[in-house]
Every structure is written in structure tokens, then in C-alpha cells.
Motif scaffolding. Structure first.
Motif, mmCIF file in Angstrom:
data_model
loop_
_atom_site.group_PDB
_atom_site.id
_atom_site.type_symbol
_atom_site.label_atom_id
_atom_site.label_comp_id
_atom_site.label_asym_id
_atom_site.label_seq_id
_atom_site.Cartn_x
_atom_site.Cartn_y
_atom_site.Cartn_z
ATOM 1 N N SER A 142 18.810 25.721 -3.184
ATOM 2 C CA SER A 142 17.836 24.697 -3.552
ATOM 3 C C SER A 142 17.205 25.033 -4.901
ATOM 4 O O SER A 142 17.081 24.173 -5.790
ATOM 5 N N LEU A 143 16.841 26.299 -5.076
ATOM 6 C CA LEU A 143 16.238 26.710 -6.353
ATOM 7 C C LEU A 143 17.216 26.475 -7.500
ATOM 8 O O LEU A 143 16.844 25.930 -8.546
ATOM 9 N N SER A 144 18.482 26.855 -7.294
ATOM 10 C CA SER A 144 19.434 26.717 -8.400
ATOM 11 C C SER A 144 19.621 25.246 -8.749
ATOM 12 O O SER A 144 19.739 24.898 -9.920
ATOM 13 N N ARG A 196 15.706 17.440 -8.109
ATOM 14 C CA ARG A 196 15.560 17.597 -9.558
ATOM 15 C C ARG A 196 14.516 18.659 -9.847
ATOM 16 O O ARG A 196 14.824 19.821 -9.976
ATOM 17 N N SER A 197 13.286 18.276 -9.886
ATOM 18 C CA SER A 197 12.277 19.234 -10.325
ATOM 19 C C SER A 197 11.469 19.813 -9.172
ATOM 20 O O SER A 197 10.757 20.779 -9.359
ATOM 21 N N HIS A 198 11.566 19.222 -7.988
ATOM 22 C CA HIS A 198 10.689 19.716 -6.928
ATOM 23 C C HIS A 198 11.474 20.155 -5.697
ATOM 24 O O HIS A 198 12.623 19.800 -5.508
ATOM 25 N N ASN A 256 7.976 14.351 -0.780
ATOM 26 C CA ASN A 256 7.582 13.670 -2.002
ATOM 27 C C ASN A 256 6.393 14.421 -2.621
ATOM 28 O O ASN A 256 5.360 14.584 -1.968
ATOM 29 N N PRO A 257 6.526 14.877 -3.882
ATOM 30 C CA PRO A 257 5.436 15.672 -4.465
ATOM 31 C C PRO A 257 4.126 14.910 -4.620
ATOM 32 O O PRO A 257 3.083 15.513 -4.873
ATOM 33 N N ALA A 258 4.174 13.563 -4.443
ATOM 34 C CA ALA A 258 2.935 12.776 -4.512
ATOM 35 C C ALA A 258 2.450 12.390 -3.112
ATOM 36 O O ALA A 258 1.578 11.529 -2.963
ATOM 37 N N GLY A 259 3.002 13.016 -2.085
ATOM 38 C CA GLY A 259 2.610 12.672 -0.706
ATOM 39 C C GLY A 259 1.144 12.998 -0.442
ATOM 40 O O GLY A 259 0.530 13.770 -1.177
ATOM 41 N N PRO A 260 0.566 12.421 0.619
ATOM 42 C CA PRO A 260 -0.879 12.596 0.866
ATOM 43 C C PRO A 260 -1.230 13.942 1.490
ATOM 44 O O PRO A 260 -0.445 14.520 2.236
ATOM 45 N N ASP A 309 5.948 27.918 -9.545
ATOM 46 C CA ASP A 309 6.809 26.734 -9.658
ATOM 47 C C ASP A 309 8.289 27.044 -9.873
ATOM 48 O O ASP A 309 9.135 26.516 -9.156
ATOM 49 N N PRO A 310 8.621 27.896 -10.861
ATOM 50 C CA PRO A 310 10.042 28.118 -11.141
ATOM 51 C C PRO A 310 10.683 29.177 -10.257
ATOM 52 O O PRO A 310 11.770 29.661 -10.573
ATOM 53 N N ILE A 311 10.043 29.556 -9.153
ATOM 54 C CA ILE A 311 10.669 30.539 -8.257
ATOM 55 C C ILE A 311 10.861 29.902 -6.887
ATOM 56 O O ILE A 311 10.304 28.845 -6.587
#
Ligand code: HEM
Length: 331
Positions: free
Chosen positions: A325-327, A46-48, A94-98, A294-296
Motif C-alpha cells: 500500500s505504501l509503495s 494515490r496519496s492517501h 476517504n480522507p475527508a470523512g467525518p 505521512d510518507p511512511i
């Protein structure tokens, strides 16, 4: 290097066409199949990013040394100061990973010359990658899909994959023996794949690059791995950049006789000749989430006249997969 804007759709369409029609290209999974395999493990993108999902944007500049101009005719090595978009990342899905786990950290860079030439790269804090070929990477992801009955990967299937593909354990062994970096500024970042560098003398040399931290290498202690908060890297980098320059030297390592040019799980011997070809300065760090990185996607493309793809099939796979992946994450 591209002189035209890199739109997502353009990049994805062009690369898909290239990958499906290149004469003599080795059979390999399509960009869509690669990204599908990531989604099979992580869920829909989705977003990441599906790889190095956690990251912080930064910006700075790169200036090549005279050695850089000697070993590559690419515009980025002409000695002018080249602005860069930078992303520091953590090798987690996971964007919240450690920030303290035994995974890689990353340094991704977009160089954009005054003439509009763009060159992207994405580097990791380990000298080797975790898969010898794109197909093995996809097979590894497929082996790790969650079993709908248990919600967990099937342990027997994973064990069978690992037994059949021992090269996929090499990066993990390196990470087990090397504690994670204490700072995004205190680790080398390797490009891992071999490229062909075309020099000012017309000669083509196979090389890999590494960004060496000017601050030296510092790793977390076992105690710090247990006690530091899950999100310390971004603030630590902001503090450093606030008090002085954060710099890396870009160093080329040239292949010697018999060195493996196509398998990124095999490092080259340390005694191979090296040349310092430029310096990256990190001048600003985004104050919080988001930013220009972020958006690239840092697209691994074969467009620079002086930095060309080697025969490593991983490069072609990265080219297509990053665009797809980006698209998907910008949909
Ligand atoms: C078959 C080989 C590979 C495949 C299929 C693959 C696939 C991917 C994909 C799909 C992404 C997400 C891109 C995005 O959404 O922007 C990604 C990101 C990334 N990959 Fe790879 N990758 C491969 C090899 C490598 C290698 C060899 C390296 C090490 C140099 C590497 C380092 C990275 C980094 C650092 C990122 C994060 C980039 C960023 O900061 O935006 N990958 N990879």
C-alpha cells in the motif's frame, strides 16, 4: 526491530519473498491481492491510505516501566526514553470523512531507539477487528465492489457475504453500542492481534496490548454526533497538547487457557492478568495536514527479538499489505 533504513522497495520485496516462501505458512491472499481488493472498492490508491485515510501527525516519546523490561527483552522496553512518530487516524476510506461517524479511531506509533531499532504498530479504538482472517477480509472487499451498472455495491452479494461470515458483524455491533470518542486522547486503542512476548526470564507469553488514556474515556453524546463539525478531532488534540501532557499507559493482557490466539474478532475475557509496561506521551501535534507520519507506513513486522508474531495469519497479511500500500501511494 530493524537496524537498517526501511525503504519502501526493500520492505515490499523482502516481505513478498517471505510470504511466498515461508514453510508451513497458511495459504492466504498475497499482499498485492489484498491491496487490489481495497482499490476495487475505493479506486486507485494515490496519496492517501486505503484504510484510516484521514489522520493527523504527532510526535512524542515512550518510556517502559520495569514491568516492560520484565515481560519483553525488546530494546524499546529497556526503560530509556524512546522518541516516537505518531499518527492519529479515523477509520474511513476517504480522507475527508467525518470525525463523528460510528467507525474506529486509530493510534499508530513508530518507536525509534537511540541505537536505531525501529518498531511500528497501528492500533484501533475497538477491542476486536472486523475480519477473522485475511481471506475473509478480501472476500468482504470483493463483495462490496461497485456494480458498474448502478455505481453501487450489489446489495444481494453483500447480504450473502455477511450471512456466510457472521464474525464480520461483531466489530460493527461493538461500535453500534459504543459512541465514538470525544477526543483522540479519550479512548483506549487496542492492538487487537496476539503477539509472543519473550521476557527477561526467557519465558514466552502470548499477549495483546491496549493503550489506556490517562485522561479517562469520554465518548460523544448522540447530540454531539449530529452537531459537531466533520473536522474537530485535530484541533481538539492541539488544544489539549498545548495545555498539558496527553498520555496513554501501554497495558499487556495475557492469554489464558483456551483463549483464541489467531482470530482478532474474538476478545479475551476481562479477568485475564494485565501489566502496565510503559507510558506514551504525545508532546506535539502537526499544525496542519502532512508531517513525518505521512510518507511512511507503520509496518507490522516480525523483527523484534522480544515481541514476535503469534500464529495469527492477520499479522503476516498486514506485514505485506502495508508495504505494498505504501509503495502504491508513494508512486
Ligand atoms: C487482514 C488484516 C488486515 C489488512 C489486510 C489490513 C490492511 C491495511 C492497509 C493496506 C492499510 C494501509 C497501510 C498504509 O498505506 O500505510 C492499513 C492501515 C491500517 N490498519 Fe490495517 N489491515 C489489517 C488488519 C488490521 C488490524 C487487525 C488492525 C487493528 C489493530 C488494523 C489497523 C490499521 C490502522 C490503524 C491503519 C492505519 C495506519 C496508519 O495510521 O498509517 N488493521 N491496513
Amino acid at each position: 526491530m530493524s537496524r537498517r533504513p526501511l525503504t519502501v522497495a526493500l520492505a515490499a520485496a523482502a516481505l513478498t519473498a517471505l510470504l511466498t516462501t515461508a514453510p508451513g505458512a497458511q495459504a492466504q491472499p498475497s499482499p498485492e491481492a489484498i491491496v487490489d481488493a481495497f482499490e476495487g472498492v475505493l479506486g486507485p490508491i494515490r496519496s492517501h491510505r486505503p484504510s484510516h485515510a484521514k489522520g493527523t501527525c504527532a510526535a512524542g516519546h515512550f518510556t517502559a516501566t520495569p514491568e516492560g523490561a520484565r515481560f519483553s527483552v525488546a530494546p524499546v522496553f529497556d526503560g530509556q526514553r524512546v522518541p516516537t512518530v505518531i499518527r492519529f487516524g479515523v477509520g474511513v476510506g476517504n480522507p475527508a470523512g467525518p470525525d463523528t461517524g460510528r467507525t474506529t479511531r486509530s493510534l499508530s506509533i513508530r518507536f525509534e531507539t537511540a541505537a536505531g531499532d525501529i518498531w511500528d504498530m497501528a492500533n484501533i479504538s475497538a477491542p476486536i477487528f472486523g475480519s477473522p482472517t485475511p481471506q475473509v477480509m478480501v472476500d468482504g472487499l470483493l463483495a462490496r465492489r461497485r456494480d458498474p451498472a448502478t455505481g453501487q455495491p450489489n446489495a444481494e452479494r453483500v447480504a450473502a457475504f455477511v450471512a456466510a461470515n457472521p464474525a464480520t458483524t461483531l466489530q460493527g455491533r461493538w461500535l453500534a453500542a459504543s459512541n465514538p470518542p470525544a477526543s483522540w486522547a479519550s479512548t483506549p486503542y487496542w492492538g487487537v492481534n496476539a503477539f509472543r512476548f519473550r521476557g527477561a526470564d526467557g519465558e514466552v507469553r502470548h499477549a495483546r496490548w491496549v493503550f489506556e488514556p490517562r485522561a479517562g474515556v469520554q465518548r460523544l453524546t448522540d447530540e454531539q454526533m449530529r452537531t459537531l463539525p466533520a473536522n474537530f478531532l485535530a484541533d481538539e488534540l492541539r488544544r489539549r497538547v498545548g495545555t498539558g501532557p496527553v498520555e496513554f499507559d501501554m497495558v499487556l493482557q495475557f492469554a489464558g487457557p483456551g483463549d483464541d490466539l489467531v482470530n482478532p474478532t474474538v476478545a479475551w475475557p476481562d479477568d485475564r492478568p494485565r501489566a502496565t509496561v510503559g507510558r506514551l506521551t504525545v508532546a506535539e501535534v502537526a499544525p496542519g495536514p502532512g508531517g513525518a507520519c505521512d510518507p511512511i507506513s507503520f509496518l507490522i513486522l516480525d523483527q523484534a527479538p522480544g515481541i514476535e508474531f503469534s500464529d495469527d495469519p492477520t499479522l503476516q497479511a498486514r506485514a505485506g499489505a502495508y508495504a505494498v500500500s505504501l509503495s502504491r501511494r508513494l508512486q
